[in-house]
Design a protein around this motif. Structure first.
Motif, PDB file in Angstrom:
ATOM      1  N   GLY A 118       0.820  -1.199   0.000  1.00  0.00           N
ATOM      2  CA  GLY A 118       0.000   0.000   0.000  1.00  0.00           C
ATOM      3  C   GLY A 118       0.854   1.248   0.000  1.00  0.00           C
ATOM      4  N   HIS A 119       0.517   2.197  -0.865  1.00  0.00           N
ATOM      5  CA  HIS A 119       1.265   3.455  -0.997  1.00  0.00           C
ATOM      6  C   HIS A 119       0.291   4.615  -1.210  1.00  0.00           C
ATOM      7  N   HIS A 120       0.730   5.803  -0.876  1.00  0.00           N
ATOM      8  CA  HIS A 120       0.034   7.062  -1.179  1.00  0.00           C
ATOM      9  C   HIS A 120      -1.438   7.059  -0.755  1.00  0.00           C
ATOM     10  N   PRO A 121      -1.724   6.972   0.534  1.00  0.00           N
ATOM     11  CA  PRO A 121      -3.115   6.949   0.984  1.00  0.00           C
ATOM     12  C   PRO A 121      -3.817   8.285   0.770  1.00  0.00           C
ATOM     13  N   SER A 122      -5.109   8.219   0.546  1.00  0.00           N
ATOM     14  CA  SER A 122      -5.951   9.399   0.409  1.00  0.00           C
ATOM     15  C   SER A 122      -7.292   9.093   1.057  1.00  0.00           C
ATOM     16  N   LEU A 123      -7.788   9.983   1.910  1.00  0.00           N
ATOM     17  CA  LEU A 123      -9.039   9.754   2.628  1.00  0.00           C
ATOM     18  C   LEU A 123     -10.239  10.275   1.850  1.00  0.00           C
ATOM     19  N   SER A 124     -11.355   9.564   1.953  1.00  0.00           N
ATOM     20  CA  SER A 124     -12.607  10.057   1.371  1.00  0.00           C
ATOM     21  C   SER A 124     -13.127  11.201   2.247  1.00  0.00           C
ATOM     22  N   PRO A 125     -13.927  12.121   1.671  1.00  0.00           N
ATOM     23  CA  PRO A 125     -14.440  13.249   2.462  1.00  0.00           C
ATOM     24  C   PRO A 125     -15.258  12.827   3.689  1.00  0.00           C
ATOM     25  N   ASP A 126     -15.942  11.686   3.614  1.00  0.00           N
ATOM     26  CA  ASP A 126     -16.736  11.232   4.764  1.00  0.00           C
ATOM     27  C   ASP A 126     -15.906  10.436   5.779  1.00  0.00           C
ATOM     28  N   LEU A 127     -14.609  10.274   5.525  1.00  0.00           N
ATOM     29  CA  LEU A 127     -13.647   9.596   6.407  1.00  0.00           C
ATOM     30  C   LEU A 127     -13.929   8.107   6.588  1.00  0.00           C
ATOM     31  N   LYS A 128     -14.703   7.514   5.692  1.00  0.00           N
ATOM     32  CA  LYS A 128     -15.028   6.095   5.831  1.00  0.00           C
ATOM     33  C   LYS A 128     -14.116   5.198   4.999  1.00  0.00           C
ATOM     34  N   LYS A 134      -9.632   0.600  -2.862  1.00  0.00           N
ATOM     35  CA  LYS A 134     -10.490   1.304  -1.910  1.00  0.00           C
ATOM     36  C   LYS A 134     -10.625   0.404  -0.684  1.00  0.00           C
ATOM     37  N   LEU A 135     -10.384   0.969   0.471  1.00  0.00           N
ATOM     38  CA  LEU A 135     -10.383   0.217   1.723  1.00  0.00           C
ATOM     39  C   LEU A 135     -11.155   1.005   2.765  1.00  0.00           C
ATOM     40  N   SER A 136     -11.976   0.338   3.558  1.00  0.00           N
ATOM     41  CA  SER A 136     -12.662   1.048   4.634  1.00  0.00           C
ATOM     42  C   SER A 136     -11.657   1.366   5.739  1.00  0.00           C
ATOM     43  N   VAL A 137     -11.894   2.421   6.479  1.00  0.00           N
ATOM     44  CA  VAL A 137     -10.991   2.834   7.560  1.00  0.00           C
ATOM     45  C   VAL A 137     -10.928   1.755   8.635  1.00  0.00           C
ATOM     46  N   SER A 138     -11.971   0.961   8.746  1.00  0.00           N
ATOM     47  CA  SER A 138     -11.965  -0.126   9.733  1.00  0.00           C
ATOM     48  C   SER A 138     -11.033  -1.266   9.317  1.00  0.00           C
ATOM     49  N   GLY A 139     -10.598  -1.273   8.038  1.00  0.00           N
ATOM     50  CA  GLY A 139      -9.676  -2.291   7.569  1.00  0.00           C
ATOM     51  C   GLY A 139     -10.360  -3.434   6.831  1.00  0.00           C
ATOM     52  N   THR A 140     -11.663  -3.328   6.645  1.00  0.00           N
ATOM     53  CA  THR A 140     -12.401  -4.347   5.899  1.00  0.00           C
ATOM     54  C   THR A 140     -12.787  -3.766   4.547  1.00  0.00           C
ATOM     55  N   GLU A 141     -13.430  -4.557   3.712  1.00  0.00           N
ATOM     56  CA  GLU A 141     -13.948  -4.070   2.432  1.00  0.00           C
ATOM     57  C   GLU A 141     -12.855  -3.588   1.483  1.00  0.00           C
ATOM     58  N   ASN A 142     -11.835  -4.367   1.281  1.00  0.00           N
ATOM     59  CA  ASN A 142     -10.766  -3.994   0.341  1.00  0.00           C
ATOM     60  C   ASN A 142     -11.217  -4.314  -1.073  1.00  0.00           C
ATOM     61  N   LYS A 143     -11.338  -3.282  -1.933  1.00  0.00           N
ATOM     62  CA  LYS A 143     -11.824  -3.482  -3.300  1.00  0.00           C
ATOM     63  C   LYS A 143     -10.887  -2.820  -4.301  1.00  0.00           C
ATOM     64  N   LYS A 144     -10.741  -3.447  -5.455  1.00  0.00           N
ATOM     65  CA  LYS A 144      -9.915  -2.899  -6.531  1.00  0.00           C
ATOM     66  C   LYS A 144     -10.748  -1.940  -7.356  1.00  0.00           C
TER      67      LYS A 144
END
Length: 114
Positions: free
Chosen positions: A79-89, A104-114
């Motif tokens: 994982g490189h160059h993280p960027s947060l969504s405006p809703d922080l989710k 795309k990954l949820s902040v909780s660490g689940t839901e990793n999607k390409k």
């Protein structure tokens, strides 16, 4: 000494002593919250920071409270160059592959999607 010199002396003491106290306070506010991190991104609400971590054999994205403390690994792999969504989710990041995959990954660490 005359009155004018006393007034100048009092003015200098009242102006510069509080300023020097504020400067000392700001200098002591610095603290290290992570080692070998890169591309830190603050959450909009200031509660946490996501960053790239180069400590491991495989670079990954981690999350840490802005107050400090332990960090938590978010990405299951590279994982490189993280960027947060405006809703922080969610966090978007790249895996530095030749294909240029964005994940795309949820902040909780689940839901990793390409």
């Amino acid at each position: 000494m005359n009155i004018r010199i006393y007034k100048i002396l009092i003015f200098v003491l009242l102006v510069f002593i509080p300023f020097s106290a504020q400067t000392q306070e700001k200098q002591t506010a610095f603290r290290k919250i992570a080692s070998d991190g890169y591309y830190p991104v603050w959450s909009n609400d200031g509660s946490f920071i996501v960053y790239g971590d180069a400590m491991a054999d495989v670079p990954m994205i981690r999350i840490v409270s802005a107050a400090g403390g332990g960090s938590r690994q978010l990405t299951p792999g590279r994982g490189h160059h993280p960027s947060l969504s405006p809703d922080l989710k969610h966090i978007a990041y790249d895996d530095k592959s030749r294909n240029g995959n964005i994940w795309k990954l949820s902040v909780s660490g689940t839901e990793n999607k390409k």
